[in-house]
Enzyme design. Structure first.
Site, PDB file in Angstrom:
ATOM      1  N   LYS A 111       0.827  -1.209   0.000  1.00  0.00           N
ATOM      2  CA  LYS A 111       0.000   0.000   0.000  1.00  0.00           C
ATOM      3  C   LYS A 111       0.858   1.256   0.000  1.00  0.00           C
ATOM      4  O   LYS A 111       0.522   2.248  -0.644  1.00  0.00           O
ATOM      5  CB  LYS A 111      -0.976  -0.015   1.170  1.00  0.00           C
ATOM      6  CG  LYS A 111      -2.018  -1.104   0.959  1.00  0.00           C
ATOM      7  CD  LYS A 111      -3.264  -0.959   1.767  1.00  0.00           C
ATOM      8  CE  LYS A 111      -4.323  -1.897   1.154  1.00  0.00           C
ATOM      9  NZ  LYS A 111      -5.481  -2.089   1.957  1.00  0.00           N
TER      10      LYS A 111
ATOM     11  N   LYS B  39      -3.886  -7.697  -8.549  1.00  0.00           N
ATOM     12  CA  LYS B  39      -5.021  -8.051  -7.693  1.00  0.00           C
ATOM     13  C   LYS B  39      -6.110  -6.986  -7.846  1.00  0.00           C
ATOM     14  O   LYS B  39      -5.795  -5.787  -7.825  1.00  0.00           O
ATOM     15  CB  LYS B  39      -4.544  -8.104  -6.231  1.00  0.00           C
ATOM     16  CG  LYS B  39      -5.644  -8.379  -5.235  1.00  0.00           C
ATOM     17  CD  LYS B  39      -5.276  -7.927  -3.816  1.00  0.00           C
ATOM     18  CE  LYS B  39      -6.520  -7.410  -3.123  1.00  0.00           C
ATOM     19  NZ  LYS B  39      -6.357  -6.741  -1.871  1.00  0.00           N
TER      20      LYS B  39
ATOM     21  N   LYS C 201      -9.777  -1.878  -4.637  1.00  0.00           N
ATOM     22  CA  LYS C 201     -10.402  -0.545  -4.715  1.00  0.00           C
ATOM     23  C   LYS C 201      -9.344   0.519  -4.932  1.00  0.00           C
ATOM     24  O   LYS C 201      -9.570   1.501  -5.629  1.00  0.00           O
ATOM     25  CB  LYS C 201     -11.152  -0.240  -3.425  1.00  0.00           C
ATOM     26  CG  LYS C 201     -12.288  -1.177  -3.128  1.00  0.00           C
ATOM     27  CD  LYS C 201     -12.971  -0.753  -1.832  1.00  0.00           C
ATOM     28  CE  LYS C 201     -13.659  -1.900  -1.138  1.00  0.00           C
ATOM     29  NZ  LYS C 201     -12.890  -2.467  -0.007  1.00  0.00           N
TER      30      LYS C 201
HETATM   31  N1  AQP Z   1      -8.926  -9.305  -5.677  1.00  0.00           N
HETATM   32  C1  AQP Z   1      -9.393 -10.017  -4.655  1.00  0.00           C
HETATM   33  N2  AQP Z   1      -9.486 -11.368  -4.757  1.00  0.00           N
HETATM   34  C2  AQP Z   1      -9.979 -12.117  -3.730  1.00  0.00           C
HETATM   35  N3  AQP Z   1     -10.396 -11.588  -2.558  1.00  0.00           N
HETATM   36  C3  AQP Z   1     -10.316 -10.240  -2.407  1.00  0.00           C
HETATM   37  N4  AQP Z   1     -10.641  -9.415  -1.398  1.00  0.00           N
HETATM   38  C4  AQP Z   1     -10.365  -8.140  -1.746  1.00  0.00           C
HETATM   39  N5  AQP Z   1      -9.857  -8.098  -2.995  1.00  0.00           N
HETATM   40  C5  AQP Z   1      -9.809  -9.385  -3.432  1.00  0.00           C
HETATM   41  C6  AQP Z   1     -11.215  -9.861  -0.130  1.00  0.00           C
HETATM   42  O1  AQP Z   1     -12.337  -9.041   0.185  1.00  0.00           O
HETATM   43  C7  AQP Z   1     -12.448  -8.919   1.586  1.00  0.00           C
HETATM   44  C8  AQP Z   1     -12.679  -7.488   1.964  1.00  0.00           C
HETATM   45  O2  AQP Z   1     -11.582  -6.707   1.582  1.00  0.00           O
HETATM   46  P1  AQP Z   1     -11.468  -5.227   2.110  1.00  0.00           P
HETATM   47  O3  AQP Z   1     -12.309  -4.346   1.280  1.00  0.00           O
HETATM   48  O4  AQP Z   1     -11.713  -5.169   3.557  1.00  0.00           O
HETATM   49  O5  AQP Z   1      -9.960  -4.887   1.927  1.00  0.00           O
HETATM   50  P2  AQP Z   1      -8.943  -5.274   0.817  1.00  0.00           P
HETATM   51  O6  AQP Z   1      -8.591  -6.703   0.814  1.00  0.00           O
HETATM   52  O7  AQP Z   1      -7.792  -4.365   1.038  1.00  0.00           O
HETATM   53  O8  AQP Z   1      -9.753  -4.950  -0.514  1.00  0.00           O
HETATM   54  P3  AQP Z   1      -9.352  -3.882  -1.546  1.00  0.00           P
HETATM   55  O9  AQP Z   1     -10.331  -3.799  -2.636  1.00  0.00           O
HETATM   56  O10 AQP Z   1      -7.935  -4.152  -1.944  1.00  0.00           O
HETATM   57  O11 AQP Z   1      -9.507  -2.559  -0.701  1.00  0.00           O
HETATM   58  P4  AQP Z   1      -8.502  -1.346  -0.518  1.00  0.00           P
HETATM   59  O12 AQP Z   1      -8.032  -0.984  -1.894  1.00  0.00           O
HETATM   60  O13 AQP Z   1      -9.324  -0.276   0.149  1.00  0.00           O
HETATM   61  O14 AQP Z   1      -7.404  -1.857   0.362  1.00  0.00           O
HETATM   62  C9  AQP Z   1     -11.166  -9.502   2.195  1.00  0.00           C
HETATM   63  O15 AQP Z   1     -11.446 -10.763   2.735  1.00  0.00           O
HETATM   64  C10 AQP Z   1     -10.245  -9.626   1.029  1.00  0.00           C
HETATM   65  O16 AQP Z   1      -9.364 -10.718   1.165  1.00  0.00           O
END
Ligand code: AQP
Length: 285
Positions: free
Chosen positions: A110, A192, A195
């Site tokens: 990040k 991956k 968001k």
């Molecule tokens: N690309 C992905 N493939 C599989 N699982 C995913 N998850 C997120 N992206 C993928 C799973 O979704 C759950 C919630 O995630 P989150 O929104 O709490 O945080 P994150 O994993 O950090 O998701 P993002 O989209 O990458 O958010 P940002 O960009 O804000 O950090 C988790 O169980 C995650 O594993």
């Protein structure tokens, strides 16, 4: 079993969140004592606008309900409505060695992607440990990217039990629930889906936006007639998530033999995504 998981309200939820987490949430609410929350304390590491954070928090809850999470079966809540979470995070942080957090790749990723290296982002796995340990969770359904954080949670719980348990366990050790087939859903740029990478296809994107985003999925320049590589192809990986076994077999055969263009697969994928979420989209409206 006690099942618990959360999702950050850091933007609209995407199909990576759906396959990595939400779909398991829905499945697991049937036979288990399930708790799912909107992780708004966590989102404070990236969303600093109060109105926007409130709107995203509402939106994530509405998304969970539209997809079929049922308040009659599962306990749905907002993280900050239980301020004891923050209190426990502090207690846990006092037994967490720096080295355990320094090795977490999600923090490094990040920061590399441009988020500022603040303590909240660094200490995120401790807050996550508090989220889980507070509810005595047995099972935590998450995507593969969260595996390392779950290991930190278990290490913290073990250490806390050793230091303060007097021979008894204060905290239960949770197990991750990660489905191999959907462990990391790729985004339209092949990284991956996330968001914060601007590479998502959102669950409730309008059909026109879905078609447009699917067209952006990066593919190689193999011509239509030539055989194509099945490994490492994000388009095929996404198609496998939405298509029937028969359709997948057909596309894979034509990839091997040649004679299929990526454009055709994109059109089929876009229509499959639109159809999959048509009913929840209506419920949401
Ligand atoms: N690309 C992905 N493939 C599989 N699982 C995913 N998850 C997120 N992206 C993928 C799973 O979704 C759950 C919630 O995630 P989150 O929104 O709490 O945080 P994150 O994993 O950090 O998701 P993002 O989209 O990458 O958010 P940002 O960009 O804000 O950090 C988790 O169980 C995650 O594993």
């Amino acid at each position: 079993m006690r099942v618990l998981s959360g999702i950050q309200p850091s933007g609209a939820l995407h199909i990576g969140n759906y396959f990595g987490a939400l779909r398991q949430f829905i499945e697991l609410q049937r036979e288990n004592d399930a708790y799912y929350f909107v992780a708004n304390y966590h989102a404070l590491t990236s969303v600093r606008d109060a109105e926007r954070l409130r709107a995203y928090t509402f939106d994530v809850m509405v998304t969970m309900l539209s997809l079929g999470l049922d308040p009659e079966r599962a306990t749905l809540f907002v993280q900050s409505d239980v301020p004891e979470t923050a209190e426990l995070a502090w207690l846990l942080t006092t037994v967490t060695p720096m080295g355990w957090l320094e090795k977490c790749v999600s923090y490094k990723d990040k920061v590399e992607q441009g988020l500022s290296p603040e303590h909240g982002l660094f200490a995120y796995p401790v807050l996550q440990a508090a989220d889980i340990l507070l509810y005595d969770a047995d099972l935590v359904p998450v995507g593969q990217d969260q595996k390392q954080h779950l290991e930190v949670t278990r290490d913290i719980a073990e250490r806390f039990n050793r230091v303060y348990g007097g021979g008894e366990d204060v905290f239960r050790l949770p197990e991750p629930h990660i489905l191999k087939s959907v462990s990391v859903v790729p985004g339209v740029d092949g990284r991956k889906m996330s968001k914060s990478y601007n590479n998502t296809i959102d669950i409730f994107d309008e059909p026109a936006a879905i078609r447009k985003k699917v067209k952006r999925i990066v593919t190689d320049s193999t011509p239509v007639e030539a055989p194509k590589d099945l490994e490492g192809d994000s388009l095929l990986a996404l198609y496998r998530l939405f298509a029937t076994a028969e359709d997948i077999a057909e596309i894979e055969r034509r990839y091997r033999e040649g004679g299929i263009g990526y454009g055709e697969v994109k059109t089929r994928l876009a229509e499959a995504i639109i159809e999959r979420f048509a009913e929840p989209r209506e419920r949401r409206a």
